[in-house]
Design a protein around this motif. Sequence first.
Motif, short mmCIF file in Angstrom:
data_model
loop_
_atom_site.label_atom_id
_atom_site.label_comp_id
_atom_site.label_asym_id
_atom_site.label_seq_id
_atom_site.Cartn_x
_atom_site.Cartn_y
_atom_site.Cartn_z
N ARG A 1 -5.43 19.56 20.97
CA ARG A 1 -4.95 18.69 19.89
C ARG A 1 -4.07 17.57 20.43
N LEU A 2 -3.14 17.94 21.31
CA LEU A 2 -2.21 16.93 21.81
C LEU A 2 -2.95 15.80 22.49
N GLU A 3 -4.00 16.17 23.22
CA GLU A 3 -4.69 15.16 24.04
C GLU A 3 -5.86 14.54 23.29
N PRO B 1 3.90 12.70 31.35
CA PRO B 1 4.93 13.30 32.21
C PRO B 1 6.09 13.93 31.44
N GLU B 2 6.29 13.51 30.19
CA GLU B 2 7.46 14.04 29.47
C GLU B 2 7.11 15.18 28.52
N VAL B 3 5.86 15.66 28.57
CA VAL B 3 5.49 16.78 27.70
C VAL B 3 5.89 18.09 28.35
N PRO C 1 6.58 16.78 21.18
CA PRO C 1 7.43 15.62 21.49
C PRO C 1 7.52 14.68 20.28
N THR C 2 6.60 14.89 19.35
CA THR C 2 6.49 14.21 18.07
C THR C 2 5.33 14.91 17.38
N SER C 3 5.17 14.75 16.06
CA SER C 3 4.27 15.68 15.37
C SER C 3 2.97 15.11 14.84
N GLN D 1 14.63 13.40 12.07
CA GLN D 1 13.70 13.60 10.97
C GLN D 1 12.48 12.73 11.31
N GLU D 2 11.29 13.22 10.98
CA GLU D 2 10.12 12.38 11.14
C GLU D 2 9.36 12.36 9.80
N GLY D 3 9.21 11.13 9.28
CA GLY D 3 8.48 10.96 8.03
C GLY D 3 7.05 10.58 8.35
O1 LIG Z 1 8.51 6.95 16.47
C1 LIG Z 1 8.01 7.69 15.66
C2 LIG Z 1 8.69 8.11 14.40
C3 LIG Z 1 8.53 9.55 14.13
C4 LIG Z 1 7.12 10.05 14.34
N1 LIG Z 1 6.54 9.59 15.61
C5 LIG Z 1 6.58 8.17 15.78
C6 LIG Z 1 5.93 7.70 17.10
C7 LIG Z 1 6.42 8.47 18.31
C8 LIG Z 1 6.03 7.71 19.59
N2 LIG Z 1 6.03 8.67 20.72
C9 LIG Z 1 7.19 8.81 21.43
N3 LIG Z 1 7.28 9.67 22.45
C10 LIG Z 1 6.19 10.47 22.77
C11 LIG Z 1 6.31 11.41 23.82
C12 LIG Z 1 5.22 12.21 24.13
F1 LIG Z 1 5.32 13.09 25.14
C13 LIG Z 1 4.02 12.12 23.41
CL1 LIG Z 1 2.70 13.15 23.83
C14 LIG Z 1 3.88 11.20 22.37
C15 LIG Z 1 4.99 10.38 22.06
C16 LIG Z 1 4.92 9.43 20.96
O2 LIG Z 1 3.92 9.29 20.27
#
Ligand SMILES: O=C1CCCN[C@@H]1CCCn1cnc2cc(F)c(Cl)cc2c1=O
Length: 503
Positions: A74-76, A87-89, A108-110, A158-160
């Motif tokens: 899913r993540l990828e 690298p940050e996962v 790292p985000t949903s 919080q993530e909307g």
């Molecule tokens: O900035 C927001 C508001 C809240 C929900 N998400 C978005 C986007 C987040 C970007 N972002 C930011 N950092 C990330 C770090 C990761 F390791 C991976 Cl796999 C993905 C991301 C990533 O998509």
Amino acid sequence: LLALQCKKDENFPQWYTDVIKLSEMIAYYDISGCYILRPWSYKIWEMMQDWFNVEIRKLGVDNCYFPLFVSQDRLEKEKDHVEGFAPEVAWVTKSGDADLAKPIAIRPTSETIMYPAFSDWIKSHRDLPLKLNQWSNVVRWEFKYPTPFLRSREFLWQEGHTAHATYDDAQVMVMQALDLYRRVYEELLAVPVVRGYKTEAEKFAGGHMTTTVEAYIQGSGRAIQGATSHNLGQNFGKMFDIKFQDEKGESQIAWQTSWGLTTRTIGVMIMVHGDDTGLVLPPRVAPIQVVIVPIISKKLPMEQAKPYCEAILQELEELGLRAKFDDRTMYNPGWKYNHWEQKGVPVRIEVGPRDIEQKQARCVLRYNGDKIDVNIDGIATILKDKLEDIQEKMFAKAKEARDSHVVQVTEWKDFVPNLELNNLMLTPWCGGEHEDWEEWVKTTSREESLKARGEEGEDEKTATSLAAKTLCIPFDQPELPEGTKCIASGKPATCWVLWGRSY
Ligand SMILES: O=C1CCCN[C@@H]1CCCn1cnc2cc(F)c(Cl)cc2c1=O
Ligand SMILES: [Mg+2]
């Protein structure tokens, strides 16, 4: 550590580290980039949450909670976008001493956790708009130097995430979320922010357009992204098959937004308002707004001071103020004054023998040191008004500090000298995406900064941090006279863009 080791303008990073420890906001942990949020900071986060939850409920957003873990598949799913972040996962690969069949990532985000469910739930236009928010932690194994609140490997946010039938409905949501962020900073934290768009180079690559609130930290002369709100267009709808039957029975792809605010907010508030004694809390988010300290002596035994102080405490609480009577006997008044000043409590009430005789109290204001003698009749109303006045004055002071460090610059020769003056710069901009003029400015401003400082070949970290980057294209645009040239490319400018060194 009993007092700050240095002044705010002597060694800003050291000052910051000392303040968050002395004010009992943070405790350190044996895993790098992870910190303990002690009650004094967590209560501030809770007050922001309470305010934010009331506001998003008015916008029809429901809170929910999705799992912490996401499968690798899913993540990828969105390969291109994720690879930059790979690298940050952080991955879970074992349970006990057994390897997991497949590694599982910690969010790292949903997006990749939520959007398959969105696809299941959204079938008809009647299922729209879908507006969800979650309060959670996220993990990003950052390699840059970690700093409590500002950059940590685990943080709270919080993530909307919303889905809409049209682009316009999504854009309304983007701007509503952004205005809530502006209000968190300006109304709760007394920190002014600039609202604007991120450039193509700085925006969230997975989205269509990113908006941001940018704060200014006078102590370091840098800007910092305060929060962000994205219009995702139909990008994620296509990727996750989020489709709906419109009124005409036609299949459409949903239009989405996502928006996030993190515990970085607390770090910004500390840096903007703190002083050489320690934390200075905006009353709106102060866990304790008023602390009462009795000056006990032979002339004023605790038995006599206690009822007087408790009566004041009760009156303050009845007016909804967050107050505390510090009746500890093992500390003397001087120790208590220092303690509560370091923790940033907006108002201290001192009660001595003379105060009781004259039925008054000596009130000391943390943000500017003013001392006022107040009759205890009606003291609560006076202090409630005083706290509101303090909130306004703290905002005004921060706004003046920010405004005096934003300059309009139209010629390149003035760019780095203004960076060296800790300024942010509004410059004409051609929108420079295609030839990546932004990269040119980053590189050139770093090189010219090194030269200006006579430090050729500075170590990578410092040098990078000397580079200027675009913060945003402010919504509030100055006049752009016909024929104005871009400061970098010399091409016709299409807008003004805000630059600065940043966190
Ligand atoms: O900035 C927001 C508001 C809240 C929900 N998400 C978005 C986007 C987040 C970007 N972002 C930011 N950092 C990330 C770090 C990761 F390791 C991976 Cl796999 C993905 C991301 C990533 O998509
Ligand atoms: Mg990042």
